[in-house]
Design a protein around this motif. Structure first.
Motif, PDB file in Angstrom:
ATOM      1  N   THR A   5     -25.788 -13.626   5.141  1.00 35.06           N
ATOM      2  CA  THR A   5     -26.862 -12.767   5.151  1.00 35.06           C
ATOM      3  C   THR A   5     -27.493 -12.401   6.095  1.00 35.06           C
ATOM      4  O   THR A   5     -28.395 -11.627   6.209  1.00 35.06           O
ATOM      5  N   TYR A   6     -27.444 -13.328   7.339  1.00 35.09           N
ATOM      6  CA  TYR A   6     -28.273 -13.036   8.692  1.00 35.09           C
ATOM      7  C   TYR A   6     -28.077 -11.457   9.197  1.00 35.09           C
ATOM      8  O   TYR A   6     -26.742 -11.242   9.066  1.00 35.09           O
ATOM      9  N   PRO A   7     -29.100 -10.668   9.422  1.00 39.03           N
ATOM     10  CA  PRO A   7     -28.810  -9.147   9.815  1.00 39.03           C
ATOM     11  C   PRO A   7     -27.812  -9.284  10.977  1.00 39.03           C
ATOM     12  O   PRO A   7     -28.022  -9.936  11.955  1.00 39.03           O
ATOM     13  N   GLY A   8     -26.812  -8.285  10.696  1.00 43.90           N
ATOM     14  CA  GLY A   8     -25.666  -7.876  11.652  1.00 43.90           C
ATOM     15  C   GLY A   8     -24.673  -9.043  11.975  1.00 43.90           C
ATOM     16  O   GLY A   8     -23.792  -9.104  12.693  1.00 43.90           O
ATOM     17  N   ASN A   9     -24.874 -10.332  11.115  1.00 49.94           N
ATOM     18  CA  ASN A   9     -23.839 -11.531  11.511  1.00 49.94           C
ATOM     19  C   ASN A   9     -22.446 -11.023  10.955  1.00 49.94           C
ATOM     20  O   ASN A   9     -21.556 -11.696  11.482  1.00 49.94           O
ATOM     21  N   LYS A  10     -22.342 -10.367   9.791  1.00 54.56           N
ATOM     22  CA  LYS A  10     -20.783 -10.070   9.347  1.00 54.56           C
ATOM     23  C   LYS A  10     -20.001  -9.429  10.401  1.00 54.56           C
ATOM     24  O   LYS A  10     -19.098  -9.647  10.614  1.00 54.56           O
ATOM     25  N   GLY A  11     -20.713  -8.614  11.047  1.00 54.50           N
ATOM     26  CA  GLY A  11     -20.120  -7.671  11.863  1.00 54.50           C
ATOM     27  C   GLY A  11     -19.708  -8.488  13.263  1.00 54.50           C
ATOM     28  O   GLY A  11     -18.689  -8.182  13.764  1.00 54.50           O
ATOM     29  N   ARG A  12     -20.691  -9.435  13.460  1.00 49.39           N
ATOM     30  CA  ARG A  12     -20.285 -10.268  14.726  1.00 49.39           C
ATOM     31  C   ARG A  12     -19.136 -11.050  14.457  1.00 49.39           C
ATOM     32  O   ARG A  12     -18.242 -11.340  15.322  1.00 49.39           O
ATOM     33  N   VAL A  13     -19.017 -11.701  13.196  1.00 54.32           N
ATOM     34  CA  VAL A  13     -18.014 -12.473  12.823  1.00 54.32           C
ATOM     35  C   VAL A  13     -16.711 -11.807  12.934  1.00 54.32           C
ATOM     36  O   VAL A  13     -15.510 -12.328  13.174  1.00 54.32           O
ATOM     37  N   LEU A  14     -16.517 -10.463  12.471  1.00 56.72           N
ATOM     38  CA  LEU A  14     -15.201  -9.893  12.402  1.00 56.72           C
ATOM     39  C   LEU A  14     -14.917  -9.542  13.929  1.00 56.72           C
ATOM     40  O   LEU A  14     -13.777  -9.672  14.236  1.00 56.72           O
ATOM     41  N   VAL A  15     -16.031  -9.187  14.561  1.00 51.36           N
ATOM     42  CA  VAL A  15     -15.389  -9.007  16.299  1.00 51.36           C
ATOM     43  C   VAL A  15     -14.950 -10.298  16.709  1.00 51.36           C
ATOM     44  O   VAL A  15     -13.941 -10.229  17.635  1.00 51.36           O
ATOM     45  N   ALA A  16     -15.600 -11.282  16.555  1.00 48.89           N
ATOM     46  CA  ALA A  16     -15.151 -12.862  16.925  1.00 48.89           C
ATOM     47  C   ALA A  16     -13.788 -12.868  16.497  1.00 48.89           C
ATOM     48  O   ALA A  16     -12.922 -13.608  17.326  1.00 48.89           O
ATOM     49  N   LEU A  17     -13.277 -12.786  15.347  1.00 48.41           N
ATOM     50  CA  LEU A  17     -12.273 -12.989  14.480  1.00 48.41           C
ATOM     51  C   LEU A  17     -10.987 -12.038  15.217  1.00 48.41           C
ATOM     52  O   LEU A  17     -10.180 -12.604  15.896  1.00 48.41           O
ATOM     53  N   PHE A  18     -11.209 -10.737  15.125  1.00 52.26           N
ATOM     54  CA  PHE A  18     -10.251  -9.821  15.652  1.00 52.26           C
ATOM     55  C   PHE A  18     -10.181  -9.518  16.979  1.00 52.26           C
ATOM     56  O   PHE A  18      -9.268  -9.061  17.479  1.00 52.26           O
ATOM     57  N   GLY A  19     -11.406  -9.580  17.593  1.00 52.61           N
ATOM     58  CA  GLY A  19     -11.498  -9.269  18.921  1.00 52.61           C
ATOM     59  C   GLY A  19     -11.465 -10.297  20.092  1.00 52.61           C
ATOM     60  O   GLY A  19     -10.939  -9.899  21.289  1.00 52.61           O
ATOM     61  N   VAL A  20     -11.617 -11.348  19.444  1.00 53.13           N
ATOM     62  CA  VAL A  20     -11.802 -12.423  20.458  1.00 53.13           C
ATOM     63  C   VAL A  20     -10.732 -13.579  20.133  1.00 53.13           C
ATOM     64  O   VAL A  20      -9.735 -13.919  20.717  1.00 53.13           O
ATOM     65  N   ALA A  21     -10.909 -14.153  18.953  1.00 57.36           N
ATOM     66  CA  ALA A  21     -10.180 -15.367  18.719  1.00 57.36           C
ATOM     67  C   ALA A  21      -8.483 -14.917  18.329  1.00 57.36           C
ATOM     68  O   ALA A  21      -7.748 -15.731  19.000  1.00 57.36           O
ATOM     69  N   ALA A  22      -8.342 -13.923  17.564  1.00 55.99           N
ATOM     70  CA  ALA A  22      -6.806 -13.592  17.677  1.00 55.99           C
ATOM     71  C   ALA A  22      -6.220 -13.486  18.850  1.00 55.99           C
ATOM     72  O   ALA A  22      -5.128 -13.751  18.962  1.00 55.99           O
ATOM     73  N   GLY A  23      -6.848 -12.377  19.690  1.00 56.84           N
ATOM     74  CA  GLY A  23      -6.043 -12.152  20.675  1.00 56.84           C
ATOM     75  C   GLY A  23      -5.612 -13.166  21.890  1.00 56.84           C
ATOM     76  O   GLY A  23      -4.589 -13.157  22.246  1.00 56.84           O
ATOM     77  N   LEU A  63      -7.569  -6.024  21.938  1.00 58.42           N
ATOM     78  CA  LEU A  63      -8.069  -5.096  23.138  1.00 58.42           C
ATOM     79  C   LEU A  63      -8.795  -4.238  22.462  1.00 58.42           C
ATOM     80  O   LEU A  63     -10.164  -3.618  23.066  1.00 58.42           O
ATOM     81  N   VAL A  64      -8.484  -3.308  21.596  1.00 60.97           N
ATOM     82  CA  VAL A  64      -9.063  -1.926  21.128  1.00 60.97           C
ATOM     83  C   VAL A  64     -10.306  -2.770  20.395  1.00 60.97           C
ATOM     84  O   VAL A  64     -11.684  -2.216  20.495  1.00 60.97           O
ATOM     85  N   VAL A  65     -10.560  -3.611  19.550  1.00 63.27           N
ATOM     86  CA  VAL A  65     -11.791  -3.976  19.002  1.00 63.27           C
ATOM     87  C   VAL A  65     -12.760  -4.751  19.982  1.00 63.27           C
ATOM     88  O   VAL A  65     -13.770  -4.264  19.612  1.00 63.27           O
ATOM     89  N   SER A  66     -12.279  -5.375  20.982  1.00 66.34           N
ATOM     90  CA  SER A  66     -13.163  -5.925  21.927  1.00 66.34           C
ATOM     91  C   SER A  66     -13.751  -4.666  22.794  1.00 66.34           C
ATOM     92  O   SER A  66     -14.852  -4.900  22.970  1.00 66.34           O
ATOM     93  N   ALA A  67     -12.862  -3.864  23.015  1.00 63.53           N
ATOM     94  CA  ALA A  67     -13.354  -2.592  23.953  1.00 63.53           C
ATOM     95  C   ALA A  67     -14.589  -1.965  23.394  1.00 63.53           C
ATOM     96  O   ALA A  67     -15.428  -1.380  23.988  1.00 63.53           O
ATOM     97  N   ILE A  68     -14.359  -1.862  21.931  1.00 62.65           N
ATOM     98  CA  ILE A  68     -15.366  -1.013  21.317  1.00 62.65           C
ATOM     99  C   ILE A  68     -16.554  -1.678  20.680  1.00 62.65           C
ATOM    100  O   ILE A  68     -17.581  -1.242  20.989  1.00 62.65           O
ATOM    101  N   TRP A  69     -16.454  -2.739  20.246  1.00 61.03           N
ATOM    102  CA  TRP A  69     -17.472  -3.671  19.369  1.00 61.03           C
ATOM    103  C   TRP A  69     -18.086  -4.862  20.082  1.00 61.03           C
ATOM    104  O   TRP A  69     -18.954  -5.134  19.719  1.00 61.03           O
ATOM    105  N   LEU A  70     -17.349  -5.537  21.004  1.00 63.96           N
ATOM    106  CA  LEU A  70     -17.679  -6.846  21.630  1.00 63.96           C
ATOM    107  C   LEU A  70     -18.946  -6.394  22.543  1.00 63.96           C
ATOM    108  O   LEU A  70     -18.696  -5.887  23.674  1.00 63.96           O
ATOM    109  N   PRO A  71     -20.050  -7.229  22.547  1.00 68.33           N
ATOM    110  CA  PRO A  71     -21.158  -6.921  23.516  1.00 68.33           C
ATOM    111  C   PRO A  71     -21.077  -7.798  24.681  1.00 68.33           C
ATOM    112  O   PRO A  71     -20.123  -8.838  24.490  1.00 68.33           O
ATOM    113  N   GLU A  72     -21.475  -7.457  25.714  1.00 73.97           N
ATOM    114  CA  GLU A  72     -21.252  -8.507  27.001  1.00 73.97           C
ATOM    115  C   GLU A  72     -22.737  -9.147  26.915  1.00 73.97           C
ATOM    116  O   GLU A  72     -23.949  -8.890  26.569  1.00 73.97           O
TER     117      GLU A  72
END
Length: 536
Positions: free
Chosen positions: A247-265, A520-529
């Motif tokens: 329920t934390y604002p924006g956290n579900k999106g961060r979780v998905l990026v962490a999963l598909f853009g960081v952890a999986a790759g 690569l695609v997920v991180s390039a588009i949605w992963l923040p620095e």
């Protein structure tokens, strides 16, 4: 107390940060050493998967036994997200320190217990049942360990050194792998093959008792994380970390990026650099187990310092660009590196494949189950034989089964005739020591480990920085362990299954390519620095 009070308390803790080298060394040593021992426990099963398959699973088919053992290996990864939920809840509610004291105890106890298990020959189906149960306990523990160690170190790190400090957690994963290799090789060299297969394989598992005692002794000296302590004093720890993570604002999106853009790759790159290369050397290149483990140890040891190097570099130039560069280089170099490895280990195999390609003709209704203990049809027997030999072949639909090696054609299935034809065509049963180029093998492994270091070295800092402190343990642990547990944990099984089904010893690498391309695609588009972000 208001949320502003919690923020102010945490900010005050950050502002009052005092450099204490002795404390920092203890924090890093305790967290990294515990991670070394936990990953030693987890990797031990993967390295001995083929032997454990013979000892614990009821089949006279070596390929099926190995795949069944790898499925049990993957099962340990499959429950890691549950461990992340369970211990993430405790980590965000009770504290970082006490949670990873529990996880290291559970992991060490489960690993030691494997060393006491009866085999299938003496206990029947009870043996694999107990083995899988202990694997599940290992996975549950590992689901809570990584997040606790990473967060604990990150929340102690001085400003501007978070990537460098947490990279010791990543290099300790390699340390666990190297320690595991050393222990297995030492036992292999000290014992005869018969002694090791009969009882010597238990020694590396039982050694985890000593490692557990050392880790607990050091970790009991630690204090709680200053960030968690500040939240606790402000009364702002989460009452329900799992619900708050959703329920934390924006956290579900961060979780998905962490999963598909960081952890999986990064996970599939890591496991390809470790287990993928090991199974390739032993299966396709026909290199002996001890020799393959030695090559793995040398290559990993050469590149291991790069984990800390890339972690420190991410503090200066940013984390995202290093991660994306590692993904891109993996896509470019993966197949060439494995071809280099094969050329260095068994050049005769590549020459034979070019000079006398193998074609397997199969009826359209041919059924082949890689987990079957016996294959009664000629087509099933032919597929089973070639999968064990590591021979590349092309499948063609035909009325009946037959094998063509170069210009020689053999109708039906005849194992002796198949073997004679392959040997006559130059397909070696074992890699010829006189033709090997060891430096090519070691260099290919080292480059694969370097690619893992580029993508894995700064991951703890990335994940810690992505999530707010009060739900950090849960929010980062769950996507990390889903990614590593499912995308990475089942990589050996999936890749080996693809190889068996296609007849192409390199086909399993396409799984790694597909997952890395997605990341690569997920991180390039949605992963923040996040490398300049202050931890709340």
């Amino acid at each position: 107390m208001s949320s502003n009070a919690a923020v102010n308390a945490a900010a005050a803790a950050s502002a009052d940060y005092v450099v204490d080298p002795k404390r920092d060394r203890l924090v890093i040593t305790a967290s990294a050493l515990g991670t070394v021992f936990e990953w030693y426990d987890f990797f031990l099963y993967g390295i001995l998967a083929a032997l454990l398959g013979k000892l614990f699973f009821p089949t006279d088919n070596p390929t099926a036994a190995t795949l069944a053992s790898l499925a049990a290996f993957g099962a340990g990864f499959g429950v890691r997200p549950l461990g992340a939920l369970l211990f993430g809840w405790f980590g965000d509610r009770v504290g970082r320190k006490y949670t990873f004291l529990i996880t290291i105890t559970l992991m060490g106890g489960a690993t030691a217990a494997i060393g006491f298990l009866p085999t299938y020959a003496s206990a029947g189906l009870l043996a694999p049942t107990l083995l899988v149960l202990l694997r599940l306990l290992q996975g549950l523990a590992l689901g809570g360990e990584y997040g606790g160690a990473a967060i604990y170190v990150a929340e102690h790190a001085p400003p501007g050194k978070r990537g460098q400090f947490t990279s010791w957690i990543q290099v300790s994963v390699v340390g666990g792998f190297l320690l595991c290799l050393f222990m297995v090789l030492a036992c292999r060299y000290a014992l005869t093959p018969e002694e090791f297969d009969a009882w010597g394989w238990r020694i590396p598992f039982l050694a985890s008792i000593v490692m557990l005692a050392i880790s607990l002794y050091i970790r009991l000296k630690l204090a709680e994380s200053p960030v968690f302590q500040a939240m606790k004093e402000a009364g702002q720890t989460s009452r329900n970390p799992f619900r708050d993570s959703l329920t934390y604002p924006g956290n579900k999106g961060r979780v998905l990026v962490a999963l598909f853009g960081v952890a999986a790759g990064l996970t599939v790159i890591y496991y390809t650099s470790q287990f993928g290369t090991l199974y390739f050397l032993q299966g396709t290149a026909r290199v002996g187990e001890q020799e393959a483990l030695l090559y793995m140890a040398l290559g990993a040891a050469l590149a291991a310092p790069l984990y800390v190097g890339f972690g420190a570099l991410s503090d200066r130039i940013g984390r995202k660009k290093i991660l994306l560069t590692g993904y891109a280089l993996t896509l470019l170099l993966l197949f060439p590196l494995f071809h280099m490895m094969a050329d260095g280990a068994n050049p005769a195999l590549a020459r034979a494949a070019k000079a006398a390609p193998v074609t397997l003709e199969l009826p359209g209704d041919c059924r082949f189950n890689v987990f079957s203990s016996k294959h009664r049809t000629p087509c099933g027997q032919a597929l089973n034989y070639l999968s064990k030999r590591g021979v590349p072949y092309t499948k063609v639909t035909a009325p009946t089964a037959s094998l063509t090696v170069g210009q020689q054609r053999i109708e039906g299935f005849n194992q002796d005739a198949y073997t004679a034809a392959l040997v006559a065509a130059g397909y070696p049963d074992k890699a010829d020591p006189a033709q090997k180029t060891p430096w090519k093998i070691i260099l290919a492994i080292a480059i694969m480990v370097a690619l893992s270091a580029m993508t894995y070295g700064q991951v703890a800092a990335i994940l810690v920085e992505m999530f707010p402190a009060r739900i950090r343990y849960t929010s980062m642990s769950v996507p990390y362990h889903i990614g590593s547990g499912y995308f990475g944990g089942f990589l050996p099984l999936i890749s080996q299954y693809i190889v068996v089904r296609t007849g192409d010893p390199y086909a399993g690498l396409w799984y790694t390519v597909a997952v890395v391309a997605m990341a690569l695609v997920v991180s390039a588009i949605w992963l923040p620095e996040t490398y300049r972000k202050a931890l709340d």
